[in-house]
Design a protein around this motif. Sequence first.
Motif, PDB file in Angstrom:
ATOM      1  N   GLY A   8     -34.912  -7.458  36.209  1.00 47.16           N
ATOM      2  CA  GLY A   8     -35.168  -8.694  36.931  1.00 47.16           C
ATOM      3  C   GLY A   8     -35.699  -8.342  38.308  1.00 47.16           C
ATOM      4  O   GLY A   8     -35.313  -7.329  38.881  1.00 47.16           O
ATOM      5  N   HIS A   9     -36.609  -9.161  38.823  1.00 45.42           N
ATOM      6  CA  HIS A   9     -37.131  -8.890  40.151  1.00 45.42           C
ATOM      7  C   HIS A   9     -37.827 -10.131  40.686  1.00 45.42           C
ATOM      8  O   HIS A   9     -38.207 -11.025  39.939  1.00 45.42           O
ATOM      9  CB  HIS A   9     -38.116  -7.714  40.126  1.00 45.42           C
ATOM     10  CG  HIS A   9     -39.407  -8.015  39.440  1.00 45.42           C
ATOM     11  ND1 HIS A   9     -39.526  -8.003  38.065  1.00 45.42           N
ATOM     12  CD2 HIS A   9     -40.624  -8.369  39.919  1.00 45.42           C
ATOM     13  CE1 HIS A   9     -40.763  -8.310  37.726  1.00 45.42           C
ATOM     14  NE2 HIS A   9     -41.458  -8.549  38.836  1.00 45.42           N
ATOM     15  N   HIS A  52     -37.007 -14.790  44.124  1.00 49.23           N
ATOM     16  CA  HIS A  52     -36.042 -15.826  43.749  1.00 49.23           C
ATOM     17  C   HIS A  52     -34.647 -15.269  43.507  1.00 49.23           C
ATOM     18  O   HIS A  52     -33.689 -16.034  43.357  1.00 49.23           O
ATOM     19  CB  HIS A  52     -36.508 -16.552  42.489  1.00 49.23           C
ATOM     20  CG  HIS A  52     -36.648 -15.647  41.293  1.00 49.23           C
ATOM     21  ND1 HIS A  52     -37.702 -14.771  41.142  1.00 49.23           N
ATOM     22  CD2 HIS A  52     -35.848 -15.475  40.206  1.00 49.23           C
ATOM     23  CE1 HIS A  52     -37.559 -14.116  40.005  1.00 49.23           C
ATOM     24  NE2 HIS A  52     -36.452 -14.509  39.425  1.00 49.23           N
ATOM     25  N   TRP A  53     -34.491 -13.945  43.478  1.00 48.54           N
ATOM     26  CA  TRP A  53     -33.184 -13.350  43.220  1.00 48.54           C
ATOM     27  C   TRP A  53     -32.364 -13.303  44.503  1.00 48.54           C
ATOM     28  O   TRP A  53     -32.793 -12.733  45.508  1.00 48.54           O
ATOM     29  CB  TRP A  53     -33.340 -11.935  42.658  1.00 48.54           C
ATOM     30  CG  TRP A  53     -33.617 -11.915  41.181  1.00 48.54           C
ATOM     31  CD1 TRP A  53     -34.841 -11.880  40.570  1.00 48.54           C
ATOM     32  CD2 TRP A  53     -32.655 -11.933  40.126  1.00 48.54           C
ATOM     33  NE1 TRP A  53     -34.703 -11.863  39.210  1.00 48.54           N
ATOM     34  CE2 TRP A  53     -33.362 -11.900  38.900  1.00 48.54           C
ATOM     35  CE3 TRP A  53     -31.257 -11.963  40.098  1.00 48.54           C
ATOM     36  CZ2 TRP A  53     -32.728 -11.906  37.669  1.00 48.54           C
ATOM     37  CZ3 TRP A  53     -30.621 -11.971  38.867  1.00 48.54           C
ATOM     38  CH2 TRP A  53     -31.356 -11.947  37.672  1.00 48.54           C
ATOM     39  N   VAL A 110     -33.088  -6.058  39.929  1.00 54.28           N
ATOM     40  CA  VAL A 110     -31.841  -6.074  39.166  1.00 54.28           C
ATOM     41  C   VAL A 110     -31.869  -5.024  38.056  1.00 54.28           C
ATOM     42  O   VAL A 110     -32.878  -4.872  37.360  1.00 54.28           O
ATOM     43  CB  VAL A 110     -31.607  -7.465  38.547  1.00 54.28           C
ATOM     44  CG1 VAL A 110     -30.316  -7.488  37.726  1.00 54.28           C
ATOM     45  CG2 VAL A 110     -31.557  -8.527  39.637  1.00 54.28           C
ATOM     46  N   VAL A 138     -24.044  -8.730  40.202  1.00 56.33           N
ATOM     47  CA  VAL A 138     -24.474 -10.038  39.699  1.00 56.33           C
ATOM     48  C   VAL A 138     -23.253 -10.801  39.194  1.00 56.33           C
ATOM     49  O   VAL A 138     -22.168 -10.237  39.005  1.00 56.33           O
ATOM     50  CB  VAL A 138     -25.534  -9.909  38.585  1.00 56.33           C
ATOM     51  CG1 VAL A 138     -26.736  -9.104  39.068  1.00 56.33           C
ATOM     52  CG2 VAL A 138     -24.938  -9.284  37.320  1.00 56.33           C
ATOM     53  N   GLN A 184     -24.498 -14.112  34.715  1.00 56.87           N
ATOM     54  CA  GLN A 184     -25.764 -13.382  34.605  1.00 56.87           C
ATOM     55  C   GLN A 184     -25.609 -12.145  33.735  1.00 56.87           C
ATOM     56  O   GLN A 184     -26.479 -11.827  32.920  1.00 56.87           O
ATOM     57  CB  GLN A 184     -26.261 -12.999  35.998  1.00 56.87           C
ATOM     58  CG  GLN A 184     -26.763 -14.178  36.813  1.00 56.87           C
ATOM     59  CD  GLN A 184     -27.028 -13.812  38.258  1.00 56.87           C
ATOM     60  OE1 GLN A 184     -26.276 -13.059  38.882  1.00 56.87           O
ATOM     61  NE2 GLN A 184     -28.101 -14.356  38.812  1.00 56.87           N
ATOM     62  N   LEU A 219     -27.783  -6.142  41.949  1.00 56.21           N
ATOM     63  CA  LEU A 219     -28.994  -6.611  42.622  1.00 56.21           C
ATOM     64  C   LEU A 219     -29.192  -5.808  43.889  1.00 56.21           C
ATOM     65  O   LEU A 219     -28.305  -5.767  44.754  1.00 56.21           O
ATOM     66  CB  LEU A 219     -28.854  -8.096  42.971  1.00 56.21           C
ATOM     67  CG  LEU A 219     -29.880  -8.690  43.939  1.00 56.21           C
ATOM     68  CD1 LEU A 219     -31.257  -8.770  43.289  1.00 56.21           C
ATOM     69  CD2 LEU A 219     -29.441 -10.082  44.418  1.00 56.21           C
ATOM     70  N   THR A 223     -31.117  -5.793  47.246  1.00 54.53           N
ATOM     71  CA  THR A 223     -31.884  -6.642  48.153  1.00 54.53           C
ATOM     72  C   THR A 223     -32.579  -5.730  49.162  1.00 54.53           C
ATOM     73  O   THR A 223     -31.912  -5.110  49.987  1.00 54.53           O
ATOM     74  CB  THR A 223     -30.974  -7.646  48.878  1.00 54.53           C
ATOM     75  OG1 THR A 223     -30.313  -8.459  47.910  1.00 54.53           O
ATOM     76  CG2 THR A 223     -31.780  -8.536  49.807  1.00 54.53           C
TER      77      THR A 223
END
Length: 207
Positions: A55-56, A59-60, A67, A108, A112, A169, A171
Amino acid sequence: MNETESAIPVTDPFTLFEAWFAEAKEAEPNDPNAMALATATPEGRPSVRMVLLKGHGSHWGEGGGFVFYTNAESRKGEEIRANMQASLLFHWKSLRRQIRIEGPLAEVSSEQADAYFHSRPRVSQIGSAASDQSRPLPNRQVYLDRVAALEERYPEGDIPRPQHWTGFLLTPTAIEFWSDREFRLHDRRRFTREGPGEAWSNTLLYP
């Protein structure tokens, strides 16, 4: 491209990552989402291994991110929970490009983790549930027997997600793009920010 100009544009780094990642999915023969994940113990002892990006994007979380999922009782999982900082490296050899990403980690949500775990093929769910990742294994048959036992216990449908199997995740506080140029006069641009939601600044770097 003018040799005096950078080939890496000044733009939102998530947008640039998305563009490069799309090209990698077309060009790379296997696993364009493979990335090196570097972690370290609280004492600063590093380790690195390949994982898959799952996931990337902006919006995360609060500030966008990247992710991946893992067994939190593995070596990397234990290092992550003891020191919630990491770095990622994508190397797309076919495109002669690299992206380095640095920042803090957060786990997460259970929802999720459940959603991703149950999106995987059933055999992958079983393989993960049967594995004490990074722990000594007497012989391969022991692992295969555990896989067979789970297949018998759950003859159909999804496998319950083990509580120690989760996602993280990252950031980013820094994203660096590297592009090959002739005669090793490579192109590098580094984007940095103080924290989630903050504006990005950027600079070219000597190769």
